[in-house]
Design a protein around this motif. Structure first.
Motif, PDB file in Angstrom:
ATOM      1  N   ALA A 103      33.184  20.972  17.636  1.00 46.20           N
ATOM      2  CA  ALA A 103      34.552  21.376  17.325  1.00 46.20           C
ATOM      3  C   ALA A 103      34.769  21.481  15.820  1.00 46.20           C
ATOM      4  CB  ALA A 103      35.540  20.378  17.936  1.00 46.20           C
ATOM      5  N   SER A 104      34.214  20.542  15.065  1.00 48.28           N
ATOM      6  CA  SER A 104      34.416  20.599  13.613  1.00 48.28           C
ATOM      7  C   SER A 104      33.645  21.757  13.002  1.00 48.28           C
ATOM      8  CB  SER A 104      34.015  19.281  12.967  1.00 48.28           C
ATOM      9  OG  SER A 104      32.623  19.070  13.108  1.00 48.28           O
ATOM     10  N   SER A 105      32.486  22.111  13.567  1.00 48.08           N
ATOM     11  CA  SER A 105      31.735  23.229  12.997  1.00 48.08           C
ATOM     12  C   SER A 105      32.452  24.545  13.254  1.00 48.08           C
ATOM     13  CB  SER A 105      30.315  23.270  13.549  1.00 48.08           C
ATOM     14  OG  SER A 105      30.332  23.572  14.929  1.00 48.08           O
ATOM     15  N   ILE A 106      33.112  24.684  14.385  1.00 47.90           N
ATOM     16  CA  ILE A 106      33.884  25.900  14.664  1.00 47.90           C
ATOM     17  C   ILE A 106      35.062  25.987  13.707  1.00 47.90           C
ATOM     18  CG2 ILE A 106      35.397  27.017  16.344  1.00 47.90           C
ATOM     19  CD1 ILE A 106      33.500  26.008  18.530  1.00 47.90           C
ATOM     20  N   GLN A 107      35.732  24.839  13.496  1.00 50.55           N
ATOM     21  CA  GLN A 107      36.851  24.835  12.557  1.00 50.55           C
ATOM     22  C   GLN A 107      36.377  25.168  11.143  1.00 50.55           C
ATOM     23  OE1 GLN A 107      38.517  20.963  13.054  1.00 50.55           O
ATOM     24  NE2 GLN A 107      39.807  21.550  14.796  1.00 50.55           N
ATOM     25  N   SER A 108      35.240  24.614  10.759  1.00 46.60           N
ATOM     26  CA  SER A 108      34.748  24.905   9.407  1.00 46.60           C
ATOM     27  C   SER A 108      34.310  26.350   9.292  1.00 46.60           C
ATOM     28  CB  SER A 108      33.627  23.941   9.022  1.00 46.60           C
ATOM     29  OG  SER A 108      32.365  24.444   9.330  1.00 46.60           O
ATOM     30  N   LEU A 109      33.726  26.916  10.362  1.00 45.73           N
ATOM     31  CA  LEU A 109      33.340  28.328  10.339  1.00 45.73           C
ATOM     32  C   LEU A 109      34.569  29.223  10.219  1.00 45.73           C
ATOM     33  CD1 LEU A 109      30.509  28.558  13.025  1.00 45.73           C
ATOM     34  CD2 LEU A 109      30.302  28.851  10.556  1.00 45.73           C
ATOM     35  N   ILE A 110      35.611  28.904  10.964  1.00 49.00           N
ATOM     36  CA  ILE A 110      36.845  29.693  10.886  1.00 49.00           C
ATOM     37  C   ILE A 110      37.466  29.555   9.499  1.00 49.00           C
ATOM     38  CG2 ILE A 110      39.211  29.878  11.752  1.00 49.00           C
ATOM     39  CD1 ILE A 110      38.090  29.198  14.543  1.00 49.00           C
ATOM     40  N   GLY A 111      37.478  28.347   8.969  1.00 48.23           N
ATOM     41  CA  GLY A 111      38.013  28.130   7.614  1.00 48.23           C
ATOM     42  C   GLY A 111      37.212  28.888   6.573  1.00 48.23           C
ATOM     43  N   ASP A 112      35.861  28.849   6.689  1.00 56.62           N
ATOM     44  CA  ASP A 112      35.011  29.591   5.759  1.00 56.62           C
ATOM     45  C   ASP A 112      35.265  31.087   5.868  1.00 56.62           C
ATOM     46  OD1 ASP A 112      33.886  27.242   4.873  1.00 56.62           O
ATOM     47  OD2 ASP A 112      32.029  27.459   6.054  1.00 56.62           O
ATOM     48  N   ALA A 113      35.376  31.569   7.099  1.00 59.55           N
ATOM     49  CA  ALA A 113      35.614  33.006   7.304  1.00 59.55           C
ATOM     50  C   ALA A 113      36.937  33.426   6.684  1.00 59.55           C
ATOM     51  CB  ALA A 113      35.581  33.342   8.785  1.00 59.55           C
ATOM     52  N   LEU A 114      37.981  32.606   6.850  1.00 60.98           N
ATOM     53  CA  LEU A 114      39.279  32.937   6.267  1.00 60.98           C
ATOM     54  C   LEU A 114      39.235  32.925   4.742  1.00 60.98           C
ATOM     55  CD1 LEU A 114      41.718  31.038   8.652  1.00 60.98           C
ATOM     56  CD2 LEU A 114      41.356  33.503   8.482  1.00 60.98           C
ATOM     57  N   ARG A 115      38.556  31.918   4.166  1.00 52.40           N
ATOM     58  CA  ARG A 115      38.446  31.855   2.708  1.00 52.40           C
ATOM     59  C   ARG A 115      37.653  33.047   2.177  1.00 52.40           C
ATOM     60  NH1 ARG A 115      38.179  26.503   3.790  1.00 52.40           N
ATOM     61  NH2 ARG A 115      35.904  26.463   3.954  1.00 52.40           N
TER      62      ARG A 115
END
Length: 137
Positions: free
Chosen positions: A12-24
C-alpha cells in the motif's frame, strides 16, 4: 474477519509513493514544458519583430523607388532627349529590386511554419510517449 488492506503494509505504501512520485514528476514536467514554450515563443516574437521591421523597411524602399521612377518618367517625358532620365531610372530600378528582395525575405521569415513552437510540440510528444510507456509497463 476480513479487513481492507492495511496501509502499513509495504504494498500500500509503495502504491502511494508511486502515485505521489507520478504527481510530482507530472507537475515538474508541466512546469518545464511551460518554460520551454515561453522561451521558444520569446524567440519567435523577436523574429516576428525583425520581420515586421524589414517589411516596414521594404515599404519605405518601395515608396522611394516609386518616387524616383515617377521622377524619371516625368524627366524623360519632359526632356525626350538627354540622359538624366536614364540615371534616375537606374537608381529607381535598383531601389525597387532591393524592396522586392527585402519583402520576399520578410515573407519567408514571417511564415506561420517558422513561428510555430516546434521544439515544445516535439518535447510534449516525447514526454507523453515516455509517460504512457512508464504507466503501461
Amino acid at each position: 474477519m476480513a479487513q481492507g488492506p492495511d496501509p502499513r503494509q509495504p504494498g500500500a505504501s509503495s502504491i502511494q509513493s508511486l502515485i505521489g512520485d507520478a504527481l510530482r514528476e507530472t507537475n515538474e514536467l508541466a512546469r518545464k514544458e511551460i518554460a520551454l514554450f515561453r522561451a521558444e515563443m520569446a524567440g519567435n516574437v523577436r523574429q516576428l519583430i525583425v520581420g515586421l521591421a524589414c517589411m516596414v523597411g521594404s515599404a519605405v524602399f518601395a515608396v522611394v523607388a516609386l518616387l524616383v521612377l515617377i521622377g524619371a518618367l516625368v524627366k524623360w517625358l519632359a526632356t525626350i532627349v538627354g540622359s538624366e532620365w536614364l540615371s534616375a531610372l537606374i537608381v529607381g530600378g535598383v531601389l525597387l529590386v532591393i524592396a522586392v528582395g527585402m519583402a520576399l525575405w520578410a515573407r519567408s521569415v514571417l511564415s506561420l511554419s517558422t513561428l510555430a513552437p516546434t521544439r515544445t510540440t516535439r518535447q510534449v510528444r516525447q514526454d507523453a510517449q515516455a509517460l504512457s510507456e512508464r504507466v503501461s509497463g
